[in-house]
Design a protein around this motif. Sequence first.
Motif, PDB file in Angstrom:
ATOM      1  N   ASP A 293       0.736  -1.087   0.008  1.00 47.37           N
ATOM      2  CA  ASP A 293      -0.104   0.229  -0.015  1.00 47.37           C
ATOM      3  C   ASP A 293       1.044   1.251  -0.028  1.00 47.37           C
ATOM      4  O   ASP A 293       1.615   1.351   0.848  1.00 47.37           O
ATOM      5  CB  ASP A 293      -0.858  -0.031   1.277  1.00 47.37           C
ATOM      6  CG  ASP A 293      -1.737   1.203   1.388  1.00 47.37           C
ATOM      7  OD1 ASP A 293      -1.515   1.895   0.613  1.00 47.37           O
ATOM      8  OD2 ASP A 293      -2.432   1.380   2.694  1.00 47.37           O
TER       9      ASP A 293
ATOM     10  N   GLU B 281       6.422   0.809   4.581  1.00 49.91           N
ATOM     11  CA  GLU B 281       5.804   1.754   4.242  1.00 49.91           C
ATOM     12  C   GLU B 281       6.423   3.186   4.236  1.00 49.91           C
ATOM     13  O   GLU B 281       6.248   4.015   3.319  1.00 49.91           O
ATOM     14  CB  GLU B 281       4.176   2.002   4.871  1.00 49.91           C
ATOM     15  CG  GLU B 281       3.271   0.837   4.309  1.00 49.91           C
ATOM     16  CD  GLU B 281       1.956   0.683   5.224  1.00 49.91           C
ATOM     17  OE1 GLU B 281       1.873   1.702   5.981  1.00 49.91           O
ATOM     18  OE2 GLU B 281       1.343  -0.438   5.154  1.00 49.91           O
TER      19      GLU B 281
ATOM     20  N   GLU C 157      -0.392   5.495   8.176  1.00 49.41           N
ATOM     21  CA  GLU C 157      -0.844   5.630   9.574  1.00 49.41           C
ATOM     22  C   GLU C 157      -0.071   5.781  10.668  1.00 49.41           C
ATOM     23  O   GLU C 157       0.738   4.813  10.691  1.00 49.41           O
ATOM     24  CB  GLU C 157      -2.370   4.641   9.572  1.00 49.41           C
ATOM     25  CG  GLU C 157      -3.162   4.292   8.590  1.00 49.41           C
ATOM     26  CD  GLU C 157      -2.754   3.337   7.584  1.00 49.41           C
ATOM     27  OE1 GLU C 157      -3.463   2.848   6.926  1.00 49.41           O
ATOM     28  OE2 GLU C 157      -1.365   2.788   7.359  1.00 49.41           O
TER      29      GLU C 157
ATOM     30  N   GLU D 223      -1.059   6.898   2.044  1.00 48.12           N
ATOM     31  CA  GLU D 223      -0.502   7.781   3.400  1.00 48.12           C
ATOM     32  C   GLU D 223      -0.287   6.677   4.650  1.00 48.12           C
ATOM     33  O   GLU D 223      -0.820   5.601   4.663  1.00 48.12           O
ATOM     34  CB  GLU D 223      -1.679   8.421   3.800  1.00 48.12           C
ATOM     35  CG  GLU D 223      -2.448   9.449   2.910  1.00 48.12           C
ATOM     36  CD  GLU D 223      -3.410   8.644   2.295  1.00 48.12           C
ATOM     37  OE1 GLU D 223      -3.424   8.733   0.827  1.00 48.12           O
ATOM     38  OE2 GLU D 223      -4.143   7.574   2.939  1.00 48.12           O
TER      39      GLU D 223
HETATM   40 CA   LIG Z   1      -1.180   2.103   4.686  1.00 48.53          CA
END
Ligand SMILES: [Ca+2]
Lengths: 223, 223
Positions: A216, B23, A221, A219
């Motif tokens: 992913d 991420e 988290e 943004e």
């Molecule tokens: Ca994410």
Amino acid sequence: EEDSRGSSTNHKDGDENAQLALEKIVGIQHEIDSLNEQASEEILHVEQKYNQLRKPHYQKRAKLAQEIPEFWFTTLTNHPAISQLLNEEDEQALIYLENLTVDEFEDVKSGYKISMHFRPNPYFENAVLLKELTLDVSGDSTITGTDIKWKPNRDLTKQSDVEFKGRKRPLEEVPSFFCWFNDTNGNESDEIAETIKDEIWPNPLQFFLHGEVSVDEGEEEED
Amino acid sequence: EEDSRGSSTNHKDGDENAQLALEKIVGIQHEIDSLNEQASEEILHVEQKYNQLRKPHYQKRAKLAQEIPEFWFTTLTNHPAISQLLNEEDEQALIYLENLTVDEFEDVKSGYKISMHFRPNPYFENAVLLKELTLDVSGDSTITGTDIKWKPNRDLTKQSDVEFKGRKRPLEEVPSFFCWFNDTNGNESDEIAETIKDEIWPNPLQFFLHGEVSVDEGEEEED
Ligand SMILES: [Ca+2]
Ligand SMILES: [Ca+2]
Ligand SMILES: [Mg+2]
Ligand SMILES: [Mg+2]
């Protein structure tokens, strides 16, 4: 037909015109050479500037990578060229690789240093293995590598001496990746070093994620 | 051991930490990529600027070269690689070469054009022979070359048909240099084009003067 280049005559004949034209071309060549040098300098300054701008990102990346199990091991073993150079025991040792950095020298053009930081491991005593490439003004390179302090009977670069988990290393296996630190022949290009510097360092993620589920990219988290 | 990458859990265990770190590395990679693009753009601007600054010098050089008998012929026949590609008849034709230019396209990265300007000659009708290399965004190149209008029985690229000064071309002779204008296979690199662009164009003088007496590089006398 006498070649009058370099001789002087008192009347402006064709040869004299040619000689004058040639001398003017020599002058023009000096101006072109000087522009080329200025261009190289400006490009070097751009590269130096962006090296500085990239640095904090690389430092953040290094910290984060340490929170991801086997980040550098996975990156190296997923790289199509590097993976070919790793035998089974190399991979066992590379599991202990906790950080990898490439540092270009300040002036960019004179070389770079690859550092591989290892956690304590059963293979060698060194915490850091280095490979350093220095280019002199004439473009010749000097390569130096860390002299690895192998633990007893664990020298992966000495195929015939080593047993691993009680079995002999199969003959068809590739030579150890760790031979690379001894390979300091500056006459050839160091392809492993170039691959690490030009492919892995700028974007290890593409290899780390190779064959993984897609990430992913939205943004983050923080909750 | 389940790989929880890409899945979400409600407690911050090691996997969740690793996922968050990953991420963040993705985000950092985007910033590095963007810095790399900015660096490429700035370097491109430097190259464009210096291309403009060099242009008037190249134009002056072109004019002066025309006052020097066989400047481009001598330059090409003295170049160690190009000279290997010239057979006897190629050289006879290249004596008529009066100007040679390399023009990079405005954006520098998309390609360049080599122009060879010829005086009226017994071999072909064209005043200019062009070779043009265009790079598309994916790095593939398209090569085009002038279709040479040969005078009757003067096509140097058709070995079997041609007689020259009443004798057959010897079989061991190299294929004609002029075949280069037909050679538009974009899959291979065009080594002749690259040699002309990267070695001859920036400094033809070093080849022109090869084996000549040294030139007085001092002030030019204008009297
Ligand atoms: Ca994410
Ligand atoms: Ca003089
Ligand atoms: Mg990192
Ligand atoms: Mg010229």
